[in-house]
Design a protein around this motif. Structure first.
Motif, PDB file in Angstrom:
ATOM      1  N   ASP A 157     -66.516  26.552  -3.285  1.00 25.57           N
ATOM      2  CA  ASP A 157     -66.770  27.397  -2.122  1.00 25.57           C
ATOM      3  C   ASP A 157     -68.246  27.759  -2.117  1.00 25.57           C
ATOM      4  O   ASP A 157     -68.761  28.332  -3.072  1.00 25.57           O
ATOM      5  N   ILE A 158     -68.957  27.418  -1.054  1.00 23.91           N
ATOM      6  CA  ILE A 158     -70.390  27.707  -1.011  1.00 23.91           C
ATOM      7  C   ILE A 158     -70.741  28.585   0.184  1.00 23.91           C
ATOM      8  O   ILE A 158     -71.828  28.521   0.721  1.00 23.91           O
ATOM      9  N   HIS A 159     -69.805  29.411   0.618  1.00 24.16           N
ATOM     10  CA  HIS A 159     -70.113  30.359   1.683  1.00 24.16           C
ATOM     11  C   HIS A 159     -71.270  31.263   1.266  1.00 24.16           C
ATOM     12  O   HIS A 159     -71.370  31.668   0.103  1.00 24.16           O
ATOM     13  N   TYR A 160     -72.121  31.590   2.203  1.00 23.65           N
ATOM     14  CA  TYR A 160     -73.234  32.493   1.948  1.00 23.65           C
ATOM     15  C   TYR A 160     -72.728  33.931   2.007  1.00 23.65           C
ATOM     16  O   TYR A 160     -72.133  34.353   2.992  1.00 23.65           O
ATOM     17  N   GLU A 186     -74.637  35.469  -3.140  1.00 23.97           N
ATOM     18  CA  GLU A 186     -73.873  34.314  -3.599  1.00 23.97           C
ATOM     19  C   GLU A 186     -73.991  33.219  -2.546  1.00 23.97           C
ATOM     20  O   GLU A 186     -73.721  33.442  -1.375  1.00 23.97           O
ATOM     21  N   LYS A 187     -74.403  32.050  -2.978  1.00 25.80           N
ATOM     22  CA  LYS A 187     -74.565  30.937  -2.050  1.00 25.80           C
ATOM     23  C   LYS A 187     -74.680  29.652  -2.852  1.00 25.80           C
ATOM     24  O   LYS A 187     -74.876  29.659  -4.066  1.00 25.80           O
ATOM     25  N   GLY A 188     -74.590  28.554  -2.140  1.00 25.87           N
ATOM     26  CA  GLY A 188     -74.826  27.269  -2.770  1.00 25.87           C
ATOM     27  C   GLY A 188     -76.315  26.975  -2.789  1.00 25.87           C
ATOM     28  O   GLY A 188     -77.150  27.871  -2.706  1.00 25.87           O
ATOM     29  N   VAL A 189     -76.648  25.711  -2.860  1.00 24.65           N
ATOM     30  CA  VAL A 189     -78.044  25.287  -2.894  1.00 24.65           C
ATOM     31  C   VAL A 189     -78.248  24.194  -1.856  1.00 24.65           C
ATOM     32  O   VAL A 189     -77.285  23.643  -1.318  1.00 24.65           O
ATOM     33  N   LEU A 190     -79.490  23.887  -1.580  1.00 22.37           N
ATOM     34  CA  LEU A 190     -79.809  22.770  -0.693  1.00 22.37           C
ATOM     35  C   LEU A 190     -80.217  21.576  -1.551  1.00 22.37           C
ATOM     36  O   LEU A 190     -81.172  21.652  -2.319  1.00 22.37           O
ATOM     37  N   SER A 193     -86.744  17.063   6.355  1.00 15.37           N
ATOM     38  CA  SER A 193     -85.916  16.351   7.328  1.00 15.37           C
ATOM     39  C   SER A 193     -84.515  16.961   7.342  1.00 15.37           C
ATOM     40  O   SER A 193     -83.870  17.081   6.296  1.00 15.37           O
ATOM     41  N   PHE A 194     -84.053  17.337   8.506  1.00 13.25           N
ATOM     42  CA  PHE A 194     -82.827  18.126   8.642  1.00 13.25           C
ATOM     43  C   PHE A 194     -81.636  17.468   7.961  1.00 13.25           C
ATOM     44  O   PHE A 194     -80.905  18.105   7.198  1.00 13.25           O
ATOM     45  N   TYR A 195     -81.436  16.168   8.206  1.00 12.57           N
ATOM     46  CA  TYR A 195     -80.255  15.486   7.674  1.00 12.57           C
ATOM     47  C   TYR A 195     -80.454  14.997   6.233  1.00 12.57           C
ATOM     48  O   TYR A 195     -79.584  14.330   5.680  1.00 12.57           O
ATOM     49  N   ASN A 196     -81.596  15.366   5.643  1.00  7.71           N
ATOM     50  CA  ASN A 196     -81.802  15.116   4.221  1.00  7.71           C
ATOM     51  C   ASN A 196     -81.504  16.364   3.392  1.00  7.71           C
ATOM     52  O   ASN A 196     -81.500  16.300   2.167  1.00  7.71           O
ATOM     53  N   LEU A 197     -81.274  17.491   4.053  1.00  7.36           N
ATOM     54  CA  LEU A 197     -81.003  18.757   3.375  1.00  7.36           C
ATOM     55  C   LEU A 197     -79.504  19.012   3.399  1.00  7.36           C
ATOM     56  O   LEU A 197     -78.938  19.346   4.439  1.00  7.36           O
ATOM     57  N   ILE A 198     -78.860  18.844   2.250  1.00  5.90           N
ATOM     58  CA  ILE A 198     -77.405  18.915   2.169  1.00  5.90           C
ATOM     59  C   ILE A 198     -76.974  20.192   1.446  1.00  5.90           C
ATOM     60  O   ILE A 198     -77.235  20.346   0.250  1.00  5.90           O
ATOM     61  N   PRO A 199     -76.316  21.132   2.151  1.00  4.20           N
ATOM     62  CA  PRO A 199     -75.760  22.301   1.452  1.00  4.20           C
ATOM     63  C   PRO A 199     -74.735  21.833   0.423  1.00  4.20           C
ATOM     64  O   PRO A 199     -73.830  21.058   0.732  1.00  4.20           O
ATOM     65  N   SER A 200     -74.899  22.266  -0.816  1.00  4.04           N
ATOM     66  CA  SER A 200     -74.008  21.811  -1.877  1.00  4.04           C
ATOM     67  C   SER A 200     -73.838  22.922  -2.907  1.00  4.04           C
ATOM     68  O   SER A 200     -74.488  23.966  -2.827  1.00  4.04           O
ATOM     69  N   CYS A 201     -72.988  22.677  -3.873  1.00  6.63           N
ATOM     70  CA  CYS A 201     -72.786  23.670  -4.927  1.00  6.63           C
ATOM     71  C   CYS A 201     -73.777  23.411  -6.063  1.00  6.63           C
ATOM     72  O   CYS A 201     -74.233  22.274  -6.252  1.00  6.63           O
TER      73      CYS A 201
END
Length: 232
Positions: A134-137, A147-151, A166-174
Motif C-alpha cells: 500500500d503506497i497511499h500518501y 507515510e508514502k511510497g517513492v518515485l 519525464s512524466f511516464y518515467n516516474l513510477i510511484p512504487s514501494c
C-alpha cells in the motif's frame, strides 16, 4: 505487476507537470548554451566546444522539443533513447554530467518539482511492481511521520539523466521494490541502440499487458490421479 493506465487525466497531469518545470529547465539549458559553467560535485562543467552537448541542448532549448521529452509515452521514450549520443549514458562523460545537472540537480531534486504533489496527483495506491504494498500518501501529523511510497525512475537517472523528469518515467512504487536489492538503479535495457520491448528485462507499468506474461501446461491424465510424470 499491474498496469498503470494512460488516461485523459494522466495526459492532463503530464502537461501540467511540464508547465511546472519548463522554465527552470530552460533556464539551465540556456545557461550552458551561453558558455557559462556550473559547479557539480566540486567540479566545473561547461560545454566548451563539445558538439554533442551543444547540439542536444540547442534541440532541447526549443520548448516544443522539451515538452515532447517530458510528456512522451514510454514507446516514444525508447525512440528518444535510441537516438541519443552514447556520451549521454556515461556518467564519466561531459554530456551525461550536464544533463544530470539540468534534469536532476536543477530539476528533480529542486524545490520546483514537488514530489509530494506529484505523488498525490498520480492516485496510485498500490505499488505497480509488486501489486502488494500500500503506497497511499498520508500526510504527517503531530503523532506520526509522513507515510508514502517513492518515485522510481524506470530508466535510472544516473544512466538516463535526460529522462529524470519525464512524466511516464516516474513510477510511484514501494520502497522495497525500489531498494538496492530489487529495481533500484538497474538499467532496464540490454541494448540502448534497440530500446524495444524485446530487449527489455523489465516492462514499464504504463505498458504492462496481461499478454506480456503467460504459462502453459499439458495434462496427460486425469488431474486427480496425475503423478509428477504426468504433467509437463
Amino acid at each position: 505487476m499491474y498496469q498503470l493506465k494512460i488516461t485523459k487525466n494522466t495526459e492532463r497531469l503530464a502537461l501540467q507537470h511540464f508547465n511546472d518545470v519548463k522554465e527552470r529547465l530552460l533556464a539551465d539549458i540556456h545557461h550552458f548554451l551561453s558558455g557559462k559553467h556550473r559547479i557539480m560535485r566540486k567540479v566545473k562543467i561547461a560545454i566548451h566546444g563539445d558538439k554533442p552537448c551543444e547540439d542536444l541542448l540547442r534541440h532541447l532549448s526549443n520548448e516544443e522539443n522539451l515538452k515532447e521529452l517530458i510528456v512522451s509515452h514510454p514507446d516514444k521514450l525508447r525512440d528518444i533513447i535510441s537516438q541519443l549520443h552514447p556520451d549521454a549514458f556515461n556518467p564519466e562523460k561531459k554530456l551525461n554530467r550536464i544533463l544530470y545537472h539540468i534534469f536532476i540537480i536543477f530539476g528533480y531534486e529542486d524545490d520546483i518539482f514537488n514530489k509530494d504533489v506529484f505523488y498525490r496527483q498520480s492516485q496510485v495506491g498500490t505499488c505497480p511492481y509488486c501489486n502488494m504494498a500500500d503506497i497511499h500518501y498520508t500526510p504527517a501529523t503531530a503523532l506520526s511521520q509522513t507515510e508514502k511510497g517513492v518515485l522510481d525512475h524506470f530508466y535510472p537517472k544516473e544512466i538516463y539523466p535526460m529522462l529524470g523528469l519525464s512524466f511516464y518515467n516516474l513510477i510511484p512504487s514501494c520502497p522495497s521494490c525500489n531498494d538496492v536489492q530489487h529495481k533500484s538503479n538497474k538499467d532496464v535495457t540490454s541494448n540502448k541502440g534497440d530500446a524495444s520491448l524485446t530487449s527489455m528485462r523489465i516492462i514499464n507499468p504504463y505498458e504492462y499487458q496481461d499478454r506480456n506474461f503467460f504459462f502453459d501446461y499439458n495434462l496427460k491424465s486425469h488431474w486427480e490421479n496425475a503423478g509428477n510424470s504426468d504433467v509437463d
